[in-house]
Design an enzyme around this catalytic site. Structure first.
Site, mmCIF file in Angstrom:
data_model
loop_
_atom_site.group_PDB
_atom_site.id
_atom_site.type_symbol
_atom_site.label_atom_id
_atom_site.label_comp_id
_atom_site.label_asym_id
_atom_site.label_seq_id
_atom_site.Cartn_x
_atom_site.Cartn_y
_atom_site.Cartn_z
ATOM 1 N N ASP A 100 0.866 -1.170 0.000
ATOM 2 C CA ASP A 100 0.000 0.000 0.000
ATOM 3 C C ASP A 100 0.908 1.227 0.000
ATOM 4 O O ASP A 100 1.680 1.418 0.938
ATOM 5 C CB ASP A 100 -0.839 -0.040 1.287
ATOM 6 C CG ASP A 100 -2.160 0.662 1.179
ATOM 7 O OD1 ASP A 100 -2.197 1.699 0.488
ATOM 8 O OD2 ASP A 100 -3.134 0.204 1.782
ATOM 9 N N ASP A 202 -2.864 4.649 -2.514
ATOM 10 C CA ASP A 202 -3.811 5.348 -1.657
ATOM 11 C C ASP A 202 -4.135 6.727 -2.249
ATOM 12 O O ASP A 202 -3.218 7.481 -2.607
ATOM 13 C CB ASP A 202 -3.140 5.504 -0.281
ATOM 14 C CG ASP A 202 -4.060 6.006 0.794
ATOM 15 O OD1 ASP A 202 -4.893 5.214 1.248
ATOM 16 O OD2 ASP A 202 -3.942 7.186 1.178
ATOM 17 N N GLU A 261 -6.667 3.586 -5.473
ATOM 18 C CA GLU A 261 -7.852 3.848 -4.661
ATOM 19 C C GLU A 261 -8.376 5.210 -5.097
ATOM 20 O O GLU A 261 -7.817 6.235 -4.752
ATOM 21 C CB GLU A 261 -7.526 3.884 -3.170
ATOM 22 C CG GLU A 261 -8.777 4.103 -2.340
ATOM 23 C CD GLU A 261 -8.566 4.971 -1.101
ATOM 24 O OE1 GLU A 261 -9.382 4.884 -0.190
ATOM 25 O OE2 GLU A 261 -7.603 5.756 -1.056
ATOM 26 N N HIS A 321 -10.852 -1.832 4.676
ATOM 27 C CA HIS A 321 -10.613 -1.304 6.017
ATOM 28 C C HIS A 321 -11.286 0.047 6.263
ATOM 29 O O HIS A 321 -11.095 0.644 7.315
ATOM 30 C CB HIS A 321 -9.098 -1.167 6.231
ATOM 31 C CG HIS A 321 -8.495 -0.158 5.313
ATOM 32 N ND1 HIS A 321 -8.454 -0.328 3.941
ATOM 33 C CD2 HIS A 321 -7.971 1.070 5.540
ATOM 34 C CE1 HIS A 321 -7.913 0.733 3.393
ATOM 35 N NE2 HIS A 321 -7.602 1.595 4.334
HETATM 36 C C1 GLC Z 1 -7.384 6.053 2.135
HETATM 37 C C2 GLC Z 1 -7.270 4.907 3.089
HETATM 38 C C3 GLC Z 1 -7.775 5.361 4.426
HETATM 39 C C4 GLC Z 1 -6.946 6.523 4.894
HETATM 40 C C5 GLC Z 1 -6.900 7.623 3.848
HETATM 41 C C6 GLC Z 1 -5.831 8.621 4.142
HETATM 42 O O1 GLC Z 1 -8.690 6.416 1.920
HETATM 43 O O2 GLC Z 1 -7.953 3.795 2.596
HETATM 44 O O3 GLC Z 1 -7.765 4.330 5.369
HETATM 45 O O4 GLC Z 1 -7.478 7.043 6.082
HETATM 46 O O5 GLC Z 1 -6.626 7.128 2.579
HETATM 47 O O6 GLC Z 1 -4.584 8.069 3.883
#
Ligand code: GLC
Length: 534
Positions: A100, A202, A261, A321
């Site tokens: 990640d 991310d 993501e 998560h």
């Molecule tokens: C993404 C992650 C999340 C995190 C955010 C900031 O959305 O999945 O868990 O809080 O990024 O890094």
């Protein structure tokens, strides 16, 4: 149709939240050696890759998503040596590793930010987004933080504001700075050289912000963050050439993968970032957000299918998560019949399925009192939003004191029902959800039609049913799922005798009558092999 097996396209990816998976050293927090000790389990389950949520050094303001060193391992998770051992043993077991990468922001404890905030003329100053206040002292523009409050934090030391899309302890980096770009590409290289197989990026579409930092236009919404169209703080055109560059870097190694993501995702947004010179995949979360409803699921699937097109490759996810677990969201019954149906759906759609640890045993969210909440947005917005701790509780391995997760008290409480719901119990029960997942994963692997075949949705079917055919040159497999609580009849494609590959209710198998009708009980799902004309 493709012939060669490609792990990220034809296989199944399993997300691990390392903090909650398996604790080898008894400090109450999961670690890399703990994960390594479970590789046999993962191999036996039948997954092809694991995606590790962040294991880098972190002050944990956002539980690892605030990274203070991109090329290290947090000592609580182990060492780089432990990491290398994990990669090596995973590869021996034919399981790939996806890291990640959290590159939209760093921790405020990252040495880059410490330098950056130390003075206005520090060489690292422009690695982040610093701006002076407006003449009246207010922040440079109207951008907000998705975790609550304004997006700009005033730093008295140098008398300027810096931007943070998430917590103030997660300052956004300035991807327009060539040195930042080079440093970040170096992070990719570092992990590629260590043998990792892919990356989950991310909030990748947040990397670039409008160069002039223009105000976002207003719209109707509840929270300040939602009262804006996020057109200047996300999704800037510069992201595409950057993805091209990252992809070229990945393609210099065999069979590497990246999934983005998509922040504030829509299917239309996500699709822009996918392609042969861009990301292999991007999440859209539209499917994840659907209620347990055949028609709504069908529309979400058809929309994503349509955007990807026949040559594209979708992906599907029910859990991660950041979201309430599907078992809680969809109110799985104690026997997990609905859980089996959800597994059948996720693992037979055309595209790469992502599983989340514990999904295979139907783990439910834990309930937390206000005082127990750790997730920052949960603390801020309670009780309207209770945060993401619920889906992050320790993996339930067995009936022993800490569910086999740890020797000592876990960092986050266990689900109180772990005595009745754990891996050991479900391994011993042929009819368990875990064994259903295993069977389903085997079936998926054995039948190329299921992992790489085409998909055709059946249209003329009663409300409450979802049915589609996965096909390749050799086989046609019909999946039929009854989302309703009562019986449904489905007319099978003309004149094709069938054999049952899998039934979510083997004790009351789906009925086939002489006139080509398939009768499903409420909540039942089946996979049928169609013997087209032979
Ligand atoms: C993404 C992650 C999340 C995190 C955010 C900031 O959305 O999945 O868990 O809080 O990024 O890094």
């Amino acid at each position: 149709m493709h012939d060669k097996w490609l792990w990220w396209r034809d296989g199944v990816i399993y997300q691990i939240y390392p903090r909650s998976y398996s604790d080898s050293n008894g400090d109450g927090m999961g670690d890399l050696n703990g994960i390594r000790s479970r590789l046999a389990y993962l191999q036996d389950l039948g997954v092809d890759a694991i995606w590790l949520s962040p294991v880098y050094p972190s002050p944990d303001k956002d539980f690892g998503y605030d990274v203070s060193d991109y090329t290290g391992i947090d000592p609580r998770y182990g060492t780089l040596k432990d990491f290398d051992n994990l990669v090596k043993e995973a590869h021996q077991r034919d399981v790939r590793i996806i890291m990640d990468l959290v590159l939209n922001h760093t921790s405020d404890q990252h040495p880059w930010f410490k330098e950056s905030r130390s003075s206005r003329d520090n060489p690292f100053r422009d690695w982040y987004l610093w701006r002076p206040a407006k003449p009246d002292g207010s922040p440079p523009n109207n951008w907000q933080s998705v975790f609550g409050g304004g997006g700009w934090k005033f730093d008295p030391q140098t008398g300027e504001y810096y931007f943070h899309m998430f917590l103030p302890e997660q300052p956004d980096v300035n991807w327009r700075h060539p040195a930042v770009r080079q440093a970040m590409l170096g992070v990719f290289r570092f992990w590629l050289e260590r043998g990792v197989d892919g990356f989950r990026l991310d909030v990748f579409n947040g990397y670039f912000k409008d160069a002039e930092l223009k105000d976002n236009p207003a719209r109707f919404g509840l929270r300040a963050f939602d009262r804006q169209f996020h057109i200047h703080d996300t999704d800037q055109p510069e992201m595409i050439p950057l993805l091209n560059e990252i992809r070229a870097l990945l393609d210099a190694y065999p069979d590497r993968y990246m999934v983005g993501e998509t922040f504030l995702a829509t299917p239309q947004k996500a699709i822009r970032y996918i392609g042969n010179t861009k990301a292999h995949a991007a999440f859209n979360f539209n499917f994840t957000g659907q209620p347990w409803h055949a028609g709504k699921m069908r529309s979400a699937i058809l929309e994503w299918e349509g955007l990807n097109g026949k040559e594209g490759w979708p992906n599907y996810v029910l859990n991660n998560h950041d979201t309430r677990r599907s078992a809680s969201r969809y109110h799985f019954d104690e026997a997990d019949l609905r859980g089996k149906t959800a597994a059948l759906l996720l693992l037979t759609l055309r595209g790469t399925p992502f599983l989340y640890y514990g999904e295979e045993i139907g783990m439910r969210d834990i309930a937390l009192k206000r005082s127990e909440i750790m997730d920052p947005p949960g603390k801020l917005y309670w009780p309207i939003y209770q945060g993401r701790d619920g889906c992050r509780s320790p993996m339930q391995w067995d009936t022993s004191a800490q569910a086999g997760f740890s020797r000592s008290r876990p960092w986050l409480k266990l689900h109180p029902g772990f005595h009745d719901r754990n891996v050991a119990i479900q391994q011993a029960n042929a009819d368990s959800l875990l064994n259903f997942y295993k069977k389903m994963l085997q079936l998926r692997r054995q039948h190329p039609a299921l992992h790489r075949g085409s998909m055709e949705m059946l249209k003329e079917i009663p409300a409450g049913l979802l049915a589609y055919i996965r096909a390749d040159m050799q086989e046609r497999i019909l999946i039929a799922i009854n989302f309703s609580r009562s019986k449904r009849n489905c007319l099978l494609p003309a004149g094709e005798p069938v054999s049952v590959l899998l039934d979510t209710m083997p004790a009351w198998p789906a009925q086939l009558d002489g006139s080509g009708h398939l009768q499903l009980r409420g909540g039942q799902g089946v996979a049928l092999l169609l013997h087209g004309g032979d």
